[in-house]
Design a protein around this motif. Structure first.
Motif, PDB file in Angstrom:
ATOM      1  N   GLY A 281      -9.727  -6.040  -6.806  1.00 49.58           N
ATOM      2  CA  GLY A 281      -9.429  -7.258  -6.092  1.00 49.58           C
ATOM      3  C   GLY A 281      -8.161  -7.968  -6.641  1.00 49.58           C
ATOM      4  O   GLY A 281      -7.893  -9.203  -6.509  1.00 49.58           O
ATOM      5  N   TYR A 282      -7.296  -7.101  -6.960  1.00 48.55           N
ATOM      6  CA  TYR A 282      -5.807  -7.719  -7.150  1.00 48.55           C
ATOM      7  C   TYR A 282      -4.928  -7.152  -6.232  1.00 48.55           C
ATOM      8  O   TYR A 282      -5.047  -6.182  -5.497  1.00 48.55           O
ATOM      9  CB  TYR A 282      -5.271  -7.048  -8.325  1.00 48.55           C
ATOM     10  CG  TYR A 282      -6.027  -7.899  -9.809  1.00 48.55           C
ATOM     11  CD1 TYR A 282      -5.543  -9.055 -10.302  1.00 48.55           C
ATOM     12  CD2 TYR A 282      -6.931  -6.975 -10.219  1.00 48.55           C
ATOM     13  CE1 TYR A 282      -6.218  -9.412 -11.372  1.00 48.55           C
ATOM     14  CE2 TYR A 282      -7.890  -7.664 -11.214  1.00 48.55           C
ATOM     15  CZ  TYR A 282      -7.282  -8.706 -11.945  1.00 48.55           C
ATOM     16  OH  TYR A 282      -7.851  -9.378 -12.996  1.00 48.55           O
ATOM     17  N   GLN A 283      -3.767  -8.033  -5.736  1.00 47.36           N
ATOM     18  CA  GLN A 283      -2.747  -7.800  -5.065  1.00 47.36           C
ATOM     19  C   GLN A 283      -1.286  -8.225  -5.667  1.00 47.36           C
ATOM     20  O   GLN A 283      -1.162  -8.949  -6.448  1.00 47.36           O
ATOM     21  CB  GLN A 283      -2.697  -8.449  -3.654  1.00 47.36           C
ATOM     22  CG  GLN A 283      -3.848  -7.854  -2.867  1.00 47.36           C
ATOM     23  CD  GLN A 283      -3.698  -8.261  -1.470  1.00 47.36           C
ATOM     24  OE1 GLN A 283      -2.888  -9.030  -1.095  1.00 47.36           O
ATOM     25  NE2 GLN A 283      -4.544  -7.685  -0.636  1.00 47.36           N
ATOM     26  N   LEU A 284      -0.196  -7.480  -5.176  1.00 50.26           N
ATOM     27  CA  LEU A 284       1.202  -7.775  -5.741  1.00 50.26           C
ATOM     28  C   LEU A 284       1.542  -8.951  -5.089  1.00 50.26           C
ATOM     29  O   LEU A 284       1.017  -9.333  -3.892  1.00 50.26           O
ATOM     30  CB  LEU A 284       2.253  -6.765  -5.537  1.00 50.26           C
ATOM     31  CG  LEU A 284       1.871  -5.187  -6.344  1.00 50.26           C
ATOM     32  CD1 LEU A 284       2.919  -4.167  -6.187  1.00 50.26           C
ATOM     33  CD2 LEU A 284       1.773  -5.719  -8.061  1.00 50.26           C
ATOM     34  N   LEU A 285       2.294  -9.839  -5.707  1.00 53.15           N
ATOM     35  CA  LEU A 285       2.967 -11.083  -4.901  1.00 53.15           C
ATOM     36  C   LEU A 285       3.739 -10.706  -3.822  1.00 53.15           C
ATOM     37  O   LEU A 285       3.941 -11.132  -2.780  1.00 53.15           O
ATOM     38  CB  LEU A 285       3.653 -11.983  -5.970  1.00 53.15           C
ATOM     39  CG  LEU A 285       3.901 -13.477  -5.430  1.00 53.15           C
ATOM     40  CD1 LEU A 285       2.750 -14.117  -4.915  1.00 53.15           C
ATOM     41  CD2 LEU A 285       4.726 -14.007  -6.701  1.00 53.15           C
ATOM     42  N   LEU A 286       4.541  -9.619  -4.237  1.00 49.87           N
ATOM     43  CA  LEU A 286       5.479  -8.957  -3.029  1.00 49.87           C
ATOM     44  C   LEU A 286       4.858  -8.166  -2.307  1.00 49.87           C
ATOM     45  O   LEU A 286       4.744  -6.971  -2.871  1.00 49.87           O
ATOM     46  CB  LEU A 286       6.748  -8.451  -3.762  1.00 49.87           C
ATOM     47  CG  LEU A 286       7.900  -7.703  -2.830  1.00 49.87           C
ATOM     48  CD1 LEU A 286       8.607  -9.000  -1.917  1.00 49.87           C
ATOM     49  CD2 LEU A 286       9.094  -7.223  -3.731  1.00 49.87           C
ATOM     50  N   VAL A 287       4.618  -8.309  -1.161  1.00 50.35           N
ATOM     51  CA  VAL A 287       3.492  -7.468  -0.360  1.00 50.35           C
ATOM     52  C   VAL A 287       4.213  -6.768   0.629  1.00 50.35           C
ATOM     53  O   VAL A 287       4.579  -7.153   1.616  1.00 50.35           O
ATOM     54  CB  VAL A 287       2.357  -8.495   0.275  1.00 50.35           C
ATOM     55  CG1 VAL A 287       1.215  -7.681   0.560  1.00 50.35           C
ATOM     56  CG2 VAL A 287       1.815  -9.370  -1.242  1.00 50.35           C
ATOM     57  N   ASN A 288       3.979  -5.285   0.424  1.00 52.06           N
ATOM     58  CA  ASN A 288       4.171  -4.421   1.313  1.00 52.06           C
ATOM     59  C   ASN A 288       2.724  -3.868   1.846  1.00 52.06           C
ATOM     60  O   ASN A 288       1.923  -3.228   1.265  1.00 52.06           O
ATOM     61  CB  ASN A 288       4.928  -3.227   0.912  1.00 52.06           C
ATOM     62  CG  ASN A 288       5.110  -2.155   1.862  1.00 52.06           C
ATOM     63  OD1 ASN A 288       4.779  -2.218   2.983  1.00 52.06           O
ATOM     64  ND2 ASN A 288       5.777  -1.038   1.425  1.00 52.06           N
ATOM     65  N   THR A 289       2.581  -4.250   3.162  1.00 56.97           N
ATOM     66  CA  THR A 289       1.300  -4.016   3.715  1.00 56.97           C
ATOM     67  C   THR A 289       1.022  -2.801   4.445  1.00 56.97           C
ATOM     68  O   THR A 289      -0.042  -2.362   5.330  1.00 56.97           O
ATOM     69  CB  THR A 289       0.713  -5.344   4.715  1.00 56.97           C
ATOM     70  OG1 THR A 289       1.571  -5.406   5.646  1.00 56.97           O
ATOM     71  CG2 THR A 289       0.383  -6.549   4.032  1.00 56.97           C
ATOM     72  N   ALA A 290       2.239  -1.928   4.749  1.00 47.24           N
ATOM     73  CA  ALA A 290       2.148  -0.690   5.118  1.00 47.24           C
ATOM     74  C   ALA A 290       1.639  -0.571   6.816  1.00 47.24           C
ATOM     75  O   ALA A 290       0.609   0.081   7.039  1.00 47.24           O
ATOM     76  CB  ALA A 290       1.183   0.340   4.307  1.00 47.24           C
ATOM     77  N   ASN A 291       1.960  -1.690   7.462  1.00 48.31           N
ATOM     78  CA  ASN A 291       1.571  -1.990   8.848  1.00 48.31           C
ATOM     79  C   ASN A 291       0.006  -1.998   8.819  1.00 48.31           C
ATOM     80  O   ASN A 291      -0.514  -1.304   9.823  1.00 48.31           O
ATOM     81  CB  ASN A 291       1.926  -0.748   9.738  1.00 48.31           C
ATOM     82  CG  ASN A 291       3.518  -0.666   9.877  1.00 48.31           C
ATOM     83  OD1 ASN A 291       4.200  -1.981   9.994  1.00 48.31           O
ATOM     84  ND2 ASN A 291       4.317   0.492   9.772  1.00 48.31           N
ATOM     85  N   ASP A 292      -0.433  -2.287   8.063  1.00 47.03           N
ATOM     86  CA  ASP A 292      -2.269  -2.595   8.110  1.00 47.03           C
ATOM     87  C   ASP A 292      -2.397  -4.158   8.442  1.00 47.03           C
ATOM     88  O   ASP A 292      -2.120  -4.760   7.701  1.00 47.03           O
ATOM     89  CB  ASP A 292      -2.779  -2.059   6.622  1.00 47.03           C
ATOM     90  CG  ASP A 292      -4.129  -2.015   6.453  1.00 47.03           C
ATOM     91  OD1 ASP A 292      -4.801  -3.018   7.056  1.00 47.03           O
ATOM     92  OD2 ASP A 292      -4.785  -0.986   6.057  1.00 47.03           O
ATOM     93  N   ASN A 293      -3.008  -4.196   9.565  1.00 47.99           N
ATOM     94  CA  ASN A 293      -3.143  -5.717  10.192  1.00 47.99           C
ATOM     95  C   ASN A 293      -4.145  -6.442   8.916  1.00 47.99           C
ATOM     96  O   ASN A 293      -4.016  -7.605   8.787  1.00 47.99           O
ATOM     97  CB  ASN A 293      -3.868  -5.684  11.210  1.00 47.99           C
ATOM     98  CG  ASN A 293      -3.140  -5.027  12.445  1.00 47.99           C
ATOM     99  OD1 ASN A 293      -1.910  -5.024  12.297  1.00 47.99           O
ATOM    100  ND2 ASN A 293      -3.779  -4.331  13.377  1.00 47.99           N
ATOM    101  N   THR A 294      -5.290  -5.711   8.446  1.00 41.90           N
ATOM    102  CA  THR A 294      -6.154  -6.467   7.514  1.00 41.90           C
ATOM    103  C   THR A 294      -5.407  -6.858   6.291  1.00 41.90           C
ATOM    104  O   THR A 294      -5.449  -7.888   5.785  1.00 41.90           O
ATOM    105  CB  THR A 294      -7.200  -5.386   7.079  1.00 41.90           C
ATOM    106  OG1 THR A 294      -7.886  -4.795   8.410  1.00 41.90           O
ATOM    107  CG2 THR A 294      -8.270  -6.173   6.322  1.00 41.90           C
ATOM    108  N   ARG A 295      -4.560  -5.942   5.781  1.00 43.58           N
ATOM    109  CA  ARG A 295      -3.971  -6.349   4.633  1.00 43.58           C
ATOM    110  C   ARG A 295      -2.752  -7.430   4.652  1.00 43.58           C
ATOM    111  O   ARG A 295      -2.783  -8.366   4.061  1.00 43.58           O
ATOM    112  CB  ARG A 295      -3.055  -5.045   4.030  1.00 43.58           C
ATOM    113  CG  ARG A 295      -3.906  -4.174   3.101  1.00 43.58           C
ATOM    114  CD  ARG A 295      -3.169  -3.009   2.620  1.00 43.58           C
ATOM    115  NE  ARG A 295      -3.783  -2.262   1.809  1.00 43.58           N
ATOM    116  CZ  ARG A 295      -3.049  -0.966   1.181  1.00 43.58           C
ATOM    117  NH1 ARG A 295      -2.027  -0.935   1.193  1.00 43.58           N
ATOM    118  NH2 ARG A 295      -4.101  -0.490   0.314  1.00 43.58           N
ATOM    119  N   GLU A 296      -2.402  -7.406   6.089  1.00 40.76           N
ATOM    120  CA  GLU A 296      -1.617  -8.599   6.286  1.00 40.76           C
ATOM    121  C   GLU A 296      -2.086  -9.993   6.519  1.00 40.76           C
ATOM    122  O   GLU A 296      -1.584 -10.854   5.666  1.00 40.76           O
ATOM    123  CB  GLU A 296      -0.937  -8.324   7.647  1.00 40.76           C
ATOM    124  CG  GLU A 296       0.336  -6.985   7.810  1.00 40.76           C
ATOM    125  CD  GLU A 296       0.394  -6.895   9.415  1.00 40.76           C
ATOM    126  OE1 GLU A 296       1.449  -5.844   9.356  1.00 40.76           O
ATOM    127  OE2 GLU A 296       0.323  -7.490  10.258  1.00 40.76           O
TER     128      GLU A 296
END
Length: 363
Positions: A281-296
């Motif tokens: 349940g953690y994410q980095l503040l500088l976010v690379n979402t790898a072209n994943d719509n859900t992650r964006e």
């Protein structure tokens, strides 16, 4: 001057010369790099291996001394302006040639020189990096020594860290320990407590407290060869939550390292670490979402609650979920690479560029 590397650079060039403005690159090739202001100055290395330095009169003596008089130093006075510099470049046979530029060359200087001397400038940074990537035996030994010196500074700092001292006191021990062993410190971070959450914290005022997490980030240079270290330490006891997060980040880092193999795609390495964090349940503040719509969408929602001042968004596509999160944001949003109604956007006009290029070809 490191003539063996200058010769290697000249041999590898596919352009007529290389322009190297004051920078770590200039220091690598010459052992010297003066302060750079708006007045143009640079070392020019020709494909023939010949070199000369061009600068304003204010810097001429300092440059000649710094280069140990190993190449000509041409200069012009403020009253003469850059016209004298253009004349020097033409006399050196560079009019109408193609010249590579390094990472610190100032655009307004380069554009003026190109216009007045008919010079075409190209990106020289990749070639400069290629020349520097293979180290000599002596350089490798200096790198190892710089790492050992930096390690000794860490040990000294750990021995004195305790509640009640300031970040500045820790910094001074790190810098002083390296200086005693001939090491030159080029940067350092001592970020304690809440300051450890800042990516490039640059103050040293806070008093260290019991239970603090401290991020130490510092480097050492010996004979121009550098080491760069980052360590995390805890003052006194460590809470279960701190231990859990530390071990999670450590596992994510090791997973990324194991993914980093020859031929690996960089986004895949990044994704390997993020998958470990996502599981908990953690994410980095500088976010690379790898072209994943859900992650964006999830990243934007996370940033909305994380007290950031704004979001720069590079989205793959805009779904209804994207629209819903964007409408809920109360902070500025700038969208890169796409045009989206109602938002500030920075994007390429691909169709306009293609039309302009085609029209130019048909002229």
């Amino acid at each position: 001057m490191r003539t063996e590397y200058i010769k290697k650079l000249a041999e590898m060039m596919d352009c007529d010369a290389m322009l190297i403005s004051p920078s770590e690159e200039l220091r690598f090739f010459t052992g010297f790099s003066p302060m750079m202001c708006e007045r143009f100055q640079a070392l020019f290395v020709k494909k023939s291996g010949e070199c000369f330095y061009l600068c304003n009169t204010l810097y001429a003596d300092e440059v000649a001394e710094g280069l140990k008089h190993q190449c000509p130093v041409y200069h012009w006075h403020d009253n003469e302006g850059m016209d004298k510099a253009y004349e020097i470049l033409k006399n050196e046979g560079l009019e109408g040639k193609t010249i590579g530029v390094n990472s610190t060359a100032q655009a307004f200087n380069v554009l003026d020189i190109g216009k007045n001397c008919g010079i075409t400038f190209v990106n020289g940074k990749p070639l400069l990096e290629e020349v520097r990537i293979i180290k000599t035996h002596e350089e490798l030994e200096n790198m190892r020594l710089s790492a050992r010196v930096a390690d000794s500074a860490f040990e000294k700092a750990c021995a004195m860290i305790r509640p009640g001292i300031t970040e500045a006191e820790v910094r001074d021990v790190i810098v002083g320990t390296m200086a005693e062993q001939g090491g030159c410190n080029f940067d350092r971070i001592v970020a304690s407590g809440p300051n450890s959450g800042y990516p490039h914290y640059n103050s040293f005022d806070r008093v260290i407290q019991e239970g603090d997490c401290i991020v130490l980030d510092w480097g050492c240079a010996i004979n121009e060869m550098m080491s760069d270290l980052s360590r995390t330490v805890f003052v006194g006891s460590i809470s279960d939550e701190q231990r859990r997060i530390y071990e999670l980040v450590d596992r994510a880092q090791l997973t990324a390292q194991n993914t980093a193999r020859e031929g690996a795609f960089i986004p895949d390495i990044d994704k390997a670490a993020r998958d470990v964090l996502d599981e908990q349940g953690y994410q980095l503040l500088l976010v690379n979402t790898a072209n994943d719509n859900t992650r964006e969408v999830r990243a934007m929602d996370m940033l909305r609650h994380d007290a950031v001042d704004g979001i720069i968004l590079i989205a793959s596509i805009f779904t209804p979920e994207h629209e819903a999160v964007l409408e809920s944001l109360k902070i500025p949003v700038v969208i890169l690479g796409q045009q989206h109604p109602g938002y500030s956007c920075v994007y390429h006009d691909d169709f306009g560029a293609a039309r302009a290029a085609t029209a130019r070809m048909l002229e």
